[in-house]
Scaffold this motif. Structure first.
Motif, PDB file in Angstrom:
ATOM      1  N   ASP A 150       7.408  81.755  75.902  1.00 33.96           N
ATOM      2  CA  ASP A 150       8.985  80.913  75.216  1.00 33.96           C
ATOM      3  C   ASP A 150      10.153  81.670  74.751  1.00 33.96           C
ATOM      4  OD1 ASP A 150       7.083  78.836  75.620  1.00 33.96           O
ATOM      5  OD2 ASP A 150       6.573  78.687  73.685  1.00 33.96           O
ATOM      6  N   ARG A 151       9.820  82.664  74.288  1.00 34.20           N
ATOM      7  CA  ARG A 151      10.900  83.777  73.846  1.00 34.20           C
ATOM      8  C   ARG A 151      10.576  85.130  73.956  1.00 34.20           C
ATOM      9  NH1 ARG A 151      15.709  81.814  71.411  1.00 34.20           N
ATOM     10  NH2 ARG A 151      15.448  79.796  70.705  1.00 34.20           N
ATOM     11  N   VAL A 152      11.648  85.986  73.988  1.00 33.05           N
ATOM     12  CA  VAL A 152      11.332  87.392  74.411  1.00 33.05           C
ATOM     13  C   VAL A 152      12.547  88.262  73.691  1.00 33.05           C
ATOM     14  CG1 VAL A 152      11.079  88.861  76.180  1.00 33.05           C
ATOM     15  CG2 VAL A 152      10.273  86.840  76.671  1.00 33.05           C
ATOM     16  N   LEU A 153      11.767  89.249  73.080  1.00 35.73           N
ATOM     17  CA  LEU A 153      12.690  90.465  72.791  1.00 35.73           C
ATOM     18  C   LEU A 153      12.505  91.617  73.545  1.00 35.73           C
ATOM     19  CD1 LEU A 153      14.662  91.856  70.840  1.00 35.73           C
ATOM     20  CD2 LEU A 153      12.967  92.158  69.229  1.00 35.73           C
ATOM     21  N   ILE A 154      13.281  92.072  74.236  1.00 37.84           N
ATOM     22  CA  ILE A 154      13.328  93.329  74.855  1.00 37.84           C
ATOM     23  C   ILE A 154      13.998  94.325  74.116  1.00 37.84           C
ATOM     24  CG2 ILE A 154      13.677  94.752  77.072  1.00 37.84           C
ATOM     25  CD1 ILE A 154      13.654  91.913  78.475  1.00 37.84           C
ATOM     26  N   TYR A 155      13.380  95.449  73.653  1.00 35.61           N
ATOM     27  CA  TYR A 155      14.143  96.636  72.823  1.00 35.61           C
ATOM     28  C   TYR A 155      14.135  97.714  73.706  1.00 35.61           C
ATOM     29  CZ  TYR A 155       9.196  97.914  71.453  1.00 35.61           C
ATOM     30  OH  TYR A 155       7.945  98.340  71.397  1.00 35.61           O
ATOM     31  N   ASP A 156      15.086  98.567  73.121  1.00 32.58           N
ATOM     32  CA  ASP A 156      15.350 100.027  73.584  1.00 32.58           C
ATOM     33  C   ASP A 156      15.824  99.804  75.071  1.00 32.58           C
ATOM     34  OD1 ASP A 156      15.456 102.728  73.641  1.00 32.58           O
ATOM     35  OD2 ASP A 156      13.346 102.956  74.118  1.00 32.58           O
ATOM     36  N   GLY A 157      16.565  98.665  75.051  1.00 30.65           N
ATOM     37  CA  GLY A 157      17.022  98.375  76.668  1.00 30.65           C
ATOM     38  C   GLY A 157      17.977  99.299  77.037  1.00 30.65           C
ATOM     39  N   GLN A 158      18.348 100.460  76.391  1.00 32.07           N
ATOM     40  CA  GLN A 158      19.299 101.347  76.964  1.00 32.07           C
ATOM     41  C   GLN A 158      18.488 102.093  77.809  1.00 32.07           C
ATOM     42  OE1 GLN A 158      20.997 103.218  73.597  1.00 32.07           O
ATOM     43  NE2 GLN A 158      22.954 103.690  74.639  1.00 32.07           N
ATOM     44  N   GLN A 159      17.301 102.194  77.728  1.00 34.34           N
ATOM     45  CA  GLN A 159      16.365 103.113  78.616  1.00 34.34           C
ATOM     46  C   GLN A 159      16.621 102.614  80.037  1.00 34.34           C
ATOM     47  OE1 GLN A 159      14.250 105.677  78.109  1.00 34.34           O
ATOM     48  NE2 GLN A 159      14.867 106.025  76.236  1.00 34.34           N
ATOM     49  N   THR A 160      16.516 101.146  80.244  1.00 37.29           N
ATOM     50  CA  THR A 160      16.679 100.739  81.560  1.00 37.29           C
ATOM     51  C   THR A 160      18.061 100.276  81.867  1.00 37.29           C
ATOM     52  OG1 THR A 160      15.704  98.638  80.766  1.00 37.29           O
ATOM     53  CG2 THR A 160      14.058 100.115  81.748  1.00 37.29           C
ATOM     54  N   ASP A 161      19.047 100.562  81.316  1.00 38.42           N
ATOM     55  CA  ASP A 161      20.527 100.139  81.497  1.00 38.42           C
ATOM     56  C   ASP A 161      20.703  98.572  81.425  1.00 38.42           C
ATOM     57  OD1 ASP A 161      21.296 102.720  81.976  1.00 38.42           O
ATOM     58  OD2 ASP A 161      20.865 102.557  84.042  1.00 38.42           O
ATOM     59  N   LEU A 162      19.862  97.990  80.635  1.00 38.54           N
ATOM     60  CA  LEU A 162      19.892  96.496  80.305  1.00 38.54           C
ATOM     61  C   LEU A 162      21.210  96.104  79.284  1.00 38.54           C
ATOM     62  CD1 LEU A 162      16.347  95.064  79.795  1.00 38.54           C
ATOM     63  CD2 LEU A 162      17.691  94.812  81.831  1.00 38.54           C
ATOM     64  N   LEU A 163      21.955  95.271  79.586  1.00 38.86           N
ATOM     65  CA  LEU A 163      23.125  95.033  78.782  1.00 38.86           C
ATOM     66  C   LEU A 163      22.595  94.221  77.422  1.00 38.86           C
ATOM     67  CD1 LEU A 163      25.791  93.825  81.219  1.00 38.86           C
ATOM     68  CD2 LEU A 163      25.458  96.087  79.973  1.00 38.86           C
ATOM     69  N   PRO A 164      22.960  94.831  76.245  1.00 37.07           N
ATOM     70  CA  PRO A 164      22.441  93.740  74.955  1.00 37.07           C
ATOM     71  C   PRO A 164      22.645  92.221  75.192  1.00 37.07           C
ATOM     72  CG  PRO A 164      24.243  95.378  74.572  1.00 37.07           C
ATOM     73  CD  PRO A 164      23.905  95.521  75.954  1.00 37.07           C
ATOM     74  N   ILE A 165      21.748  91.580  74.931  1.00 39.08           N
ATOM     75  CA  ILE A 165      21.853  89.978  74.684  1.00 39.08           C
ATOM     76  C   ILE A 165      21.606  89.824  73.415  1.00 39.08           C
ATOM     77  CG2 ILE A 165      21.206  87.881  75.576  1.00 39.08           C
ATOM     78  CD1 ILE A 165      20.236  89.243  78.142  1.00 39.08           C
ATOM     79  N   PRO A 166      22.739  89.227  72.615  1.00 43.09           N
ATOM     80  CA  PRO A 166      22.095  88.918  71.179  1.00 43.09           C
ATOM     81  C   PRO A 166      21.617  87.609  71.019  1.00 43.09           C
ATOM     82  CG  PRO A 166      24.662  88.415  71.788  1.00 43.09           C
ATOM     83  CD  PRO A 166      23.941  89.158  73.005  1.00 43.09           C
ATOM     84  N   ALA A 167      20.981  87.418  69.822  1.00 41.37           N
ATOM     85  CA  ALA A 167      19.912  86.266  69.560  1.00 41.37           C
ATOM     86  C   ALA A 167      21.025  85.038  69.716  1.00 41.37           C
ATOM     87  CB  ALA A 167      19.264  86.489  68.033  1.00 41.37           C
ATOM     88  N   CYS A 168      20.443  84.227  70.018  1.00 40.75           N
ATOM     89  CA  CYS A 168      21.113  82.875  70.011  1.00 40.75           C
ATOM     90  C   CYS A 168      19.973  81.865  70.292  1.00 40.75           C
ATOM     91  CB  CYS A 168      22.159  82.695  71.293  1.00 40.75           C
ATOM     92  SG  CYS A 168      22.686  80.965  71.684  1.00 40.75           S
ATOM     93  N   GLY A 169      20.366  80.514  69.671  1.00 38.17           N
ATOM     94  CA  GLY A 169      19.274  79.595  69.363  1.00 38.17           C
ATOM     95  C   GLY A 169      18.944  79.018  70.812  1.00 38.17           C
TER      96      GLY A 169
END
Length: 137
Positions: A80-99
């Motif tokens: 339903d919801r996901v938090l991916i942390y340490d995203g810098q490791q895989t070059d993921l751009l930050p996506i902030p929390a939003c409803g």
């Protein structure tokens, strides 16, 4: 009062990280937490789950080059919801929390209490402490 029936999955290779994150959830009265140490266990639990997980908290490095973690999380109806942390490791751009967003990406090495608290305000809107800060020792 927190929703005691929420199903939370934590995926990180490091035992210390899994336990630290699990304790953050426990401090907020969430105890249906399943920590897993490998991508294989994560995939098995998600694939064979009888009902969707309310939240997955996963270290971006867990997937390595084996799986596009962002696409997997976005396309999977068992999450339903996901938090991916340490995203810098895989070059993921930050996506902030939003409803409305299903996936949040953080460059933090580990989620802290405040970020878990903000995330749970989106996952479990019945929480009484939304917008307040609880100090942790």
């Amino acid at each position: 009062m927190s929703n005691k029936s929420l199903r939370i999955l934590i995926a990180d290779e490091q035992h210390f990280n899994r336990m630290k994150i699990e304790r953050l959830f426990n401090q907020l009265d969430y105890f249906r937490v399943a920590p897993v140490p490998s991508l294989e266990e994560l995939l098995t639990l998600v694939e064979y789950a009888c009902e969707p997980f309310d939240l997955l908290v996963v270290n971006a490095a867990l997937a390595g080059a084996k799986l596009d973690l962002l696409d997997f999380c976005l396309d999977n109806r068992q999450l339903d919801r996901v938090l991916i942390y340490d995203g810098q490791q895989t070059d993921l751009l930050p996506i902030p929390a939003c409803g409305q967003q299903k996936v949040q990406v953080s460059h933090a090495l580990l989620p802290d209490f405040a970020s878990i608290q903000r995330l749970m305000a989106l996952v479990d809107p019945r929480l009484p402490f939304v917008g307040t800060v609880i100090s942790v020792r």
